[in-house]
Scaffold this motif. Structure first.
Motif, PDB file in Angstrom:
ATOM      1  N   ALA A  60      32.301  64.116  -3.671  1.00  0.00           N
ATOM      2  CA  ALA A  60      33.495  63.229  -4.042  1.00  0.00           C
ATOM      3  C   ALA A  60      31.345  62.685  -4.770  1.00  0.00           C
ATOM      4  O   ALA A  60      32.792  62.145  -5.654  1.00  0.00           O
ATOM      5  N   LEU A  61      30.765  61.775  -4.273  1.00  0.00           N
ATOM      6  CA  LEU A  61      30.053  61.353  -4.866  1.00  0.00           C
ATOM      7  C   LEU A  61      29.033  61.724  -6.073  1.00  0.00           C
ATOM      8  O   LEU A  61      29.587  61.308  -7.429  1.00  0.00           O
ATOM      9  N   TYR A  62      29.151  62.987  -6.014  1.00  0.00           N
ATOM     10  CA  TYR A  62      28.122  63.354  -7.084  1.00  0.00           C
ATOM     11  C   TYR A  62      29.126  64.091  -8.294  1.00  0.00           C
ATOM     12  O   TYR A  62      29.107  63.573  -9.536  1.00  0.00           O
ATOM     13  N   ASN A  63      30.615  64.411  -8.393  1.00  0.00           N
ATOM     14  CA  ASN A  63      31.154  65.301  -9.459  1.00  0.00           C
ATOM     15  C   ASN A  63      32.153  63.151  -9.717  1.00  0.00           C
ATOM     16  O   ASN A  63      33.041  63.485 -10.473  1.00  0.00           O
ATOM     17  N   LEU A  64      32.135  61.966  -9.188  1.00  0.00           N
ATOM     18  CA  LEU A  64      32.070  60.903  -9.891  1.00  0.00           C
ATOM     19  C   LEU A  64      31.316  60.660 -10.545  1.00  0.00           C
ATOM     20  O   LEU A  64      31.633  60.209 -11.884  1.00  0.00           O
ATOM     21  N   PHE A  65      29.494  61.106  -9.972  1.00  0.00           N
ATOM     22  CA  PHE A  65      28.802  60.368 -11.046  1.00  0.00           C
ATOM     23  C   PHE A  65      28.669  61.711 -12.831  1.00  0.00           C
ATOM     24  O   PHE A  65      28.502  61.031 -13.734  1.00  0.00           O
ATOM     25  N   ILE A  66      29.423  62.783 -12.398  1.00  0.00           N
ATOM     26  CA  ILE A  66      29.697  63.698 -13.468  1.00  0.00           C
ATOM     27  C   ILE A  66      30.606  63.734 -14.240  1.00  0.00           C
ATOM     28  O   ILE A  66      30.716  63.630 -15.847  1.00  0.00           O
ATOM     29  N   PHE A  67      32.325  63.056 -13.728  1.00  0.00           N
ATOM     30  CA  PHE A  67      33.099  62.191 -14.259  1.00  0.00           C
ATOM     31  C   PHE A  67      32.577  61.507 -15.432  1.00  0.00           C
ATOM     32  O   PHE A  67      32.950  60.880 -16.450  1.00  0.00           O
ATOM     33  N   PHE A  68      31.538  60.072 -15.079  1.00  0.00           N
ATOM     34  CA  PHE A  68      31.268  59.038 -16.211  1.00  0.00           C
ATOM     35  C   PHE A  68      30.372  59.725 -17.322  1.00  0.00           C
ATOM     36  O   PHE A  68      30.080  58.746 -17.658  1.00  0.00           O
ATOM     37  N   THR A  69      29.445  61.232 -17.424  1.00  0.00           N
ATOM     38  CA  THR A  69      29.687  61.666 -17.538  1.00  0.00           C
ATOM     39  C   THR A  69      29.949  62.316 -19.081  1.00  0.00           C
ATOM     40  O   THR A  69      29.867  62.183 -20.274  1.00  0.00           O
ATOM     41  N   VAL A  70      31.121  62.988 -18.458  1.00  0.00           N
ATOM     42  CA  VAL A  70      31.863  63.611 -19.999  1.00  0.00           C
ATOM     43  C   VAL A  70      32.738  63.373 -19.533  1.00  0.00           C
ATOM     44  O   VAL A  70      33.333  63.961 -20.451  1.00  0.00           O
ATOM     45  N   LYS A  71      33.291  62.707 -18.992  1.00  0.00           N
ATOM     46  CA  LYS A  71      34.850  61.972 -19.280  1.00  0.00           C
ATOM     47  C   LYS A  71      35.560  63.147 -19.384  1.00  0.00           C
ATOM     48  O   LYS A  71      36.852  62.826 -20.305  1.00  0.00           O
ATOM     49  N   ASP A  72      35.896  63.576 -18.440  1.00  0.00           N
ATOM     50  CA  ASP A  72      37.000  64.943 -17.526  1.00  0.00           C
ATOM     51  C   ASP A  72      37.450  64.432 -17.119  1.00  0.00           C
ATOM     52  O   ASP A  72      37.630  64.499 -16.001  1.00  0.00           O
ATOM     53  N   LEU A  73      38.923  64.772 -17.181  1.00  0.00           N
ATOM     54  CA  LEU A  73      39.874  63.748 -16.053  1.00  0.00           C
ATOM     55  C   LEU A  73      39.653  65.002 -15.040  1.00  0.00           C
ATOM     56  O   LEU A  73      40.172  64.700 -13.753  1.00  0.00           O
ATOM     57  N   SER A  74      39.732  66.212 -14.784  1.00  0.00           N
ATOM     58  CA  SER A  74      39.346  67.325 -13.987  1.00  0.00           C
ATOM     59  C   SER A  74      39.005  66.316 -12.730  1.00  0.00           C
ATOM     60  O   SER A  74      38.595  66.969 -11.688  1.00  0.00           O
ATOM     61  N   TYR A  75      37.368  66.135 -13.350  1.00  0.00           N
ATOM     62  CA  TYR A  75      36.293  65.554 -12.168  1.00  0.00           C
ATOM     63  C   TYR A  75      37.124  64.402 -11.830  1.00  0.00           C
ATOM     64  O   TYR A  75      36.990  64.268 -10.157  1.00  0.00           O
ATOM     65  N   PHE A  76      37.595  63.213 -12.583  1.00  0.00           N
ATOM     66  CA  PHE A  76      38.431  62.146 -11.521  1.00  0.00           C
ATOM     67  C   PHE A  76      39.668  63.299 -10.533  1.00  0.00           C
ATOM     68  O   PHE A  76      39.478  62.400  -9.425  1.00  0.00           O
ATOM     69  N   TYR A  77      39.986  63.677 -11.169  1.00  0.00           N
ATOM     70  CA  TYR A  77      41.308  64.170  -9.759  1.00  0.00           C
ATOM     71  C   TYR A  77      40.513  64.897  -8.621  1.00  0.00           C
ATOM     72  O   TYR A  77      40.707  64.095  -7.830  1.00  0.00           O
ATOM     73  N   TYR A  78      39.865  65.637  -9.175  1.00  0.00           N
ATOM     74  CA  TYR A  78      38.655  66.101  -7.568  1.00  0.00           C
ATOM     75  C   TYR A  78      38.444  65.356  -6.992  1.00  0.00           C
ATOM     76  O   TYR A  78      38.515  65.428  -5.794  1.00  0.00           O
ATOM     77  N   VAL A  79      37.864  64.215  -7.818  1.00  0.00           N
ATOM     78  CA  VAL A  79      36.958  63.323  -6.130  1.00  0.00           C
ATOM     79  C   VAL A  79      38.056  62.371  -5.838  1.00  0.00           C
ATOM     80  O   VAL A  79      38.138  62.047  -4.504  1.00  0.00           O
ATOM     81  N   VAL A  80      39.327  61.897  -6.537  1.00  0.00           N
ATOM     82  CA  VAL A  80      40.223  61.052  -5.499  1.00  0.00           C
ATOM     83  C   VAL A  80      40.762  62.047  -4.707  1.00  0.00           C
ATOM     84  O   VAL A  80      41.409  61.656  -3.425  1.00  0.00           O
ATOM     85  N   TYR A  81      40.846  63.341  -4.919  1.00  0.00           N
ATOM     86  CA  TYR A  81      41.492  64.524  -3.921  1.00  0.00           C
ATOM     87  C   TYR A  81      40.411  64.404  -3.017  1.00  0.00           C
ATOM     88  O   TYR A  81      40.765  64.537  -1.964  1.00  0.00           O
ATOM     89  N   ILE A  82      39.636  64.851  -3.354  1.00  0.00           N
ATOM     90  CA  ILE A  82      38.590  65.084  -1.707  1.00  0.00           C
ATOM     91  C   ILE A  82      38.135  64.286  -1.216  1.00  0.00           C
ATOM     92  O   ILE A  82      38.005  64.494   0.022  1.00  0.00           O
ATOM     93  N   THR A  83      38.311  63.191  -2.208  1.00  0.00           N
ATOM     94  CA  THR A  83      37.795  61.550  -0.914  1.00  0.00           C
ATOM     95  C   THR A  83      38.955  61.673  -0.123  1.00  0.00           C
ATOM     96  O   THR A  83      39.036  60.625   0.965  1.00  0.00           O
TER      97      THR A  83
END
Length: 687
Positions: free
Chosen positions: A204-227
Motif C-alpha cells: 500500500a505504501l509503495y503504490n501510494l508513492f507511485i500514485f503521487f508520481t504518476v497521478k493515476d487514480l487506479s493506484y489511489f483506489y488500489y491503496v485505499v482498497y488494500i489498506t
C-alpha cells in the motif's frame, strides 16, 4: 478479501444449519495426558441454550444437576439472539505438563465468560470484544484462559463453564493446549501474520508513492482498497482489537460489519479504473458506479444499524462482486487489454486460498501449512499481482505515449494537406464546404490536443536532486502548443547540471515542431556542459538547414550545486537575472552571442562565470513575460517586470513562479490565448 469469503461462507452455513441435540449420556470426561498436548474438544462438550439470556451460574449448576445440558452436533450457531452455556468436564491425567490453556478461536464474539470452580462456588473471568482488551487474562487475539487443574492423576473431575453471546455470528471452536504447544503455535502465528500484514501495508505504501508520481487514480483506489482490506482481516482475526484499537469496544464490534461493504465498494472502484470500463463497457461502468455508491451507503448505514439485521444484506452484496469482476476481467482480456491477466490471476489465487482454507475447516483436506494459511497466501499473492497489474498498465500507457509521439511528427504535414484540400475543393457547394471545414477543424483541434499532451511530456519530469538547490519552472503556450520550452540536463558525472531555456519564433504547431528538434539536438551535446558557449555552437551547427526559416533565442547555464558556480552562455536571449539576498539588488548577465539561425556561418558564443551565495536566486525568462499586453494594448514592461521579481524574491521557487505568472495573467485578464508564449525558470541556491 479471502478472510471475508471464509467468514461469509461459514456464516451462510451457520444460518442454514439448525443445531441437533443428543443425550448428555453419550459424553465422557476430557482426559488430559502427557502423550497429547493439544485437544479439539468442540464436539466433546455439552450445551445449554439460554433463550432469555437471564440465567446465572447458580441456575446453570442446578440445570446441570438436572441433566439439562445436551451435546450439539453443530457448534456454529449463526446469527442468534440466544446465550450459549458450554459445560467442559476435564480429568487431568498428566504429570509433566505444568499449565493447560483453554482457547476459543472465534475472536469476534461479543461476550465469552469463563467460569472456574473455587472452594465455594465459581469465579468468572469476563472476555469478548465488548470488554476492553487490557482486561483479558492473556494477551492474545483469541480468547485464552488458564485452566486451574489438580495433578491428581485423573481421579477427580473438574467442570468448567463458558457463557457466550454475540450480536453477529456465534461459533464456538474450543481447544485445550499445553503451555509448550500454545507458545509454539503463538510464535509461528505471529511470524506468519507479521510477514503477511507487512506485505499488505508495504504494498500500500509503495503504490501510494507511485500514485503521487504518476497521478493515476487506479493506484489511489488500489491503496485505499488494500489498506481497508488489511484492516478488515485484522479485525476479523482479532489482531486489530489487540494492536490497532485495543481501547475501542465499538470498533472491535462494528469494524468488521462496516469494513466488508467498504472493501467491496473500493474493489469495484479500483476495478472500474484499472480495467478501463469506461472505454470497453461504458454502460456497465455506469452500473458499477451505482453499485459502488450503494456499497458506500451500506457502509454508512451499517455503522448505525444492528449487526444481525443487516448482515444478510452485507453478505449478499459482498458475494456478488467476485463472479462479476472475474467476468469483466475475462471480457477486457479478450478485447486485448493485457494487464487484465495479472488482475484475473490475482482474484483466482485469492479464491483458491479461500477454498483451501474452507475445505480444511470442514476436514475435507488435511491440516497443513498451505491449507491452514491458504487465505493469507492467496490474499498476499493477490496484493502483489494487483501491483504487477498496475505496473503493466503504466508500461502499456507509456508505449501508447511513444506511439503518439511518433505520430506528432506527421501532424504538421497532415494539417498542411488538410488546408490544401480545403482550398482546392471549389466544386462543392457553400454548405458542403462549411460542413467539411467544421469536420476537419474538429480533427485539427483533436490533433492539436494530442500535440499539446506530447509537448507537455517533453518537459523535464523531475528537477535535479541536490541539497543545495531548489528549482521550479513554468511553460505556458499562446495556443495549444508553442515554441517556448525549458530543459534540465543532467551531467553524467553528477557534479553539475544544465538549464536550457529557448524561445522559437512564431507560435503554434510550427514553433512546437522546431522546439522538438532543438530538444533532440540538445541531447546530443550533453558532454559539453563544461563550456555552454561551445555547446550552443555545436547545437547551432546541427540545426543548420532544418529550421525552415525560423530562428530561436536561448540561454544555456551550467550549475555546480556544491560550489554555487555558474557558467552562462547566451544566444540572443533576454538577460539572466541574479537577485542577491545580501543586498536585495539584481544583476544582469548577457554574454555576447547572436540568435541561432541559418544565415551566420560560424557565430561564437561567449561563456561567462559568476557565483551564487546562499539565498541568491537565478531567474531565466522568455520575452513573452515583460511583453505581455493588457486588453487596452499596454505592455507590462521590463521595469514593472523587474520590480515584480524583486517583490517576490523572498518566496521559494514554486511560489515565486506561481505568483509571477498569476500577476502577469491578472494584468492581461487572460489565463489562456495570450499574445505570446511564456516560460520562466527560478533557481534558489541554499548554500
Amino acid at each position: 478479501m479471502a478472510h471475508l469469503f471464509r467468514i461469509l461462507l461459514l456464516s451462510l452455513l451457520m444460518l442454514l444449519a439448525h443445531p441437533s441435540f443428543s443425550d448428555q449420556g453419550e459424553l465422557s470426561d476430557i482426559h488430559l495426558t502427557d502423550e497429547q498436548e493439544q485437544y479439539d474438544i468442540t464436539h466433546s462438550v455439552s450445551f445449554y441454550i439460554d433463550k432469555e439470556k437471564t440465567l446465572k451460574i447458580e441456575d446453570i449448576l442446578r440445570l446441570d444437576g438436572e441433566k439439562k445440558f445436551q451435546k450439539l452436533e453443530k457448534t456454529n450457531f449463526g446469527i442468534t439472539n440466544f446465550a450459549y452455556w458450554v459445560r467442559i468436564p476435564i480429568r487431568n491425567n498428566s504429570k509433566n505438563v505444568r499449565n493447560w490453556y483453554l482457547e476459543v478461536s472465534h475472536p469476534v464474539l461479543d461476550h465469552v465468560d469463563f467460569y472456574s470452580p473455587e472452594t465455594e462456588g465459581y469465579s468468572v473471568k469476563l472476555s469478548g470484544d465488548k470488554v476492553p482488551f487490557r482486561k483479558r487474562e492473556i494477551n492474545h487475539r483469541n480468547f485464552i484462559f488458564e485452566l486451574p487443574l489438580k495433578n491428581d492423576g485423573g481421579k477427580g473431575e473438574t467442570v468448567f463453564y463458558i457463557r457466550s453471546e454475540s450480536e453477529s455470528t456465534v461459533s464456538l471452536p474450543i481447544h485445550i493446549l499445553s503451555e509448550k504447544t500454545f507458545s509454539n503455535l503463538n510464535s509461528t502465528e505471529q511470524f506468519i501474520f507479521g510477514i503477511y500484514y507487512g506485505l499488505i501495508f508495504v504494498m500500500a505504501l509503495y503504490n501510494l508513492f507511485i500514485f503521487f508520481t504518476v497521478k493515476d487514480l487506479s493506484y489511489f483506489y488500489y491503496v485505499v482498497y488494500i489498506t481497508a482490506f488489511g484492516l478488515l482481516q485484522m479485525s476479523l482475526n482479532g489482531l486489530a482489537f489487540q494492536y490497532v484499537w485495543p481501547n475501542s469496544i465499538w470498533l472491535a464490534s462494528y469494524a468488521p460489519t462496516f469494513l466488508i461493504p467498504l472493501v467491496t465498494a473500493l474493489a469495484i472502484m479500483f476495478s472500474r479504473h484499472f480495467l478501463t470500463m469506461s472505454e470497453y463497457m461504458p454502460r456497465v461502468n455506469r452500473i458499477l458506479l451505482i453499485d459502488s455508491i450503494f456499497g458506500f451507503a451500506l457502509t454508512f448505514v451499517s455503522v448505525f444499524a444492528k449487526i444481525s439485521s443487516i448482515l444478510w444484506l452485507i453478505a449478499l452484496y459482498a458475494m456478488h462482486i467476485v463472479p462479476t469482476l472475474l467476468a469483466f476481467a475475462v471480457y477486457t482480456l479478450r478485447k486485448g487489454y493485457k494487464p487484465a491477466i495479472y488482475y484475473l490471476v490475482g482474484w483466482l489465487t485469492l479464491l483458491v486460498g479461500a477454498l483451501l482454507y474452507g475445505l480444511k475447516s470442514f476436514a475435507i483436506v488435511p491440516d497443513i501449512f498451505a491449507t491452514s494459511y491458504g487465505w493469507q497466501l492467496g490474499a498476499g499473492l493477490e496484493a502483489v499481482l494487483f501491483s504487477f497489474a498496475l505496473a503493466s498498465r503504466i508500461k502499456m500507457i507509456e508505449k501508447e505515449k511513444e506511439e503518439a509521439q511518433a505520430k506528432t511528427l506527421q501532424i504538421q504535414k497532415t494539417l498542411n494537406d488538410s488546408l490544401e484540400t480545403l482550398v482546392h475543393e471549389r466544386t462543392k457547394t457553400i454548405e458542403e464546404q462549411k460542413l467539411e471545414i467544421e469536420r476537419k477543424a474538429k480533427m485539427i483541434e483533436k490533433d492539436l490536443a494530442i500535440a499539446a499532451k506530447i509537448q507537455i511530456s517533453l518537459l523535464p519530469s523531475d528537477p535535479p536532486k541536490s541539497r543545495n538547490i531548489r528549482i521550479a519552472y513554468r511553460c505556458i503556450p499562446m495556443l495549444h502548443v508553442g515554441g517556448d520550452f525549458v530543459e534540465l540536463i543532467a551531467d553524467r558525472t553528477g557534479r553539475a547540471f544544465g538549464i536550457f531555456i529557448c524561445d522559437v519564433t512564431g507560435h503554434g504547431t510550427g514553433a512546437a515542431m522546431v522546439a522538438a528538434m532543438v530538444k533532440m539536438a540538445l541531447a546530443e551535446w550533453v558532454d559539453y556542459l563544461s563550456d555552454p558557449g561551445h555547446m550552443l555552437s555545436k547545437m547551432r551547427a546541427q540545426l543548420v538547414g532544418k529550421l525552415n526559416g525560423n530562428f530561436l533565442t536561448a540561454t544555456m547555464i551550467t550549475v555546480f550545486p556544491e560550489s554555487g558556480r555558474l557558467l552562462i552562455a547566451n544566444a540572443g536571449h533576454p538577460e539572466t537575472i541574479i537577485i542577491r539576498k545580501s543586498t536585495g539588488n539584481h544583476e544582469m548577465y548577457r554574454p555576447s552571442g547572436v540568435a541561432i539561425n541559418e544565415f551566420l556561418s560560424t557565430p561564437r558564443y561567449q561563456t561567462v562565470q559568476t557565483d551564487l551565495s546562499a539565498g541568491d536566486k537565478l531567474v531565466l525568462y522568455t520575452d513573452g513575460l515583460p511583453e505581455a499586453r493588457s486588453k487596452s494594448g499596454e505592455f507590462y514592461g521590463e521595469d514593472r517586470f523587474w520590480t515584480l521579481l524583486k517583490e517576490n524574491s523572498q518566496f521559494e521557487p514554486e511560489r515565486f513562479c506561481t505568483t509571477v505568472i498569476r500577476k502577469i495573467q491578472d494584468f492581461t485578464e487572460e489565463e489562456q490565448n495570450s499574445h505570446d508564449d511564456m516560460a520562466l525558470v527560478v533557481l534558489e541556491y541554499l548554500g
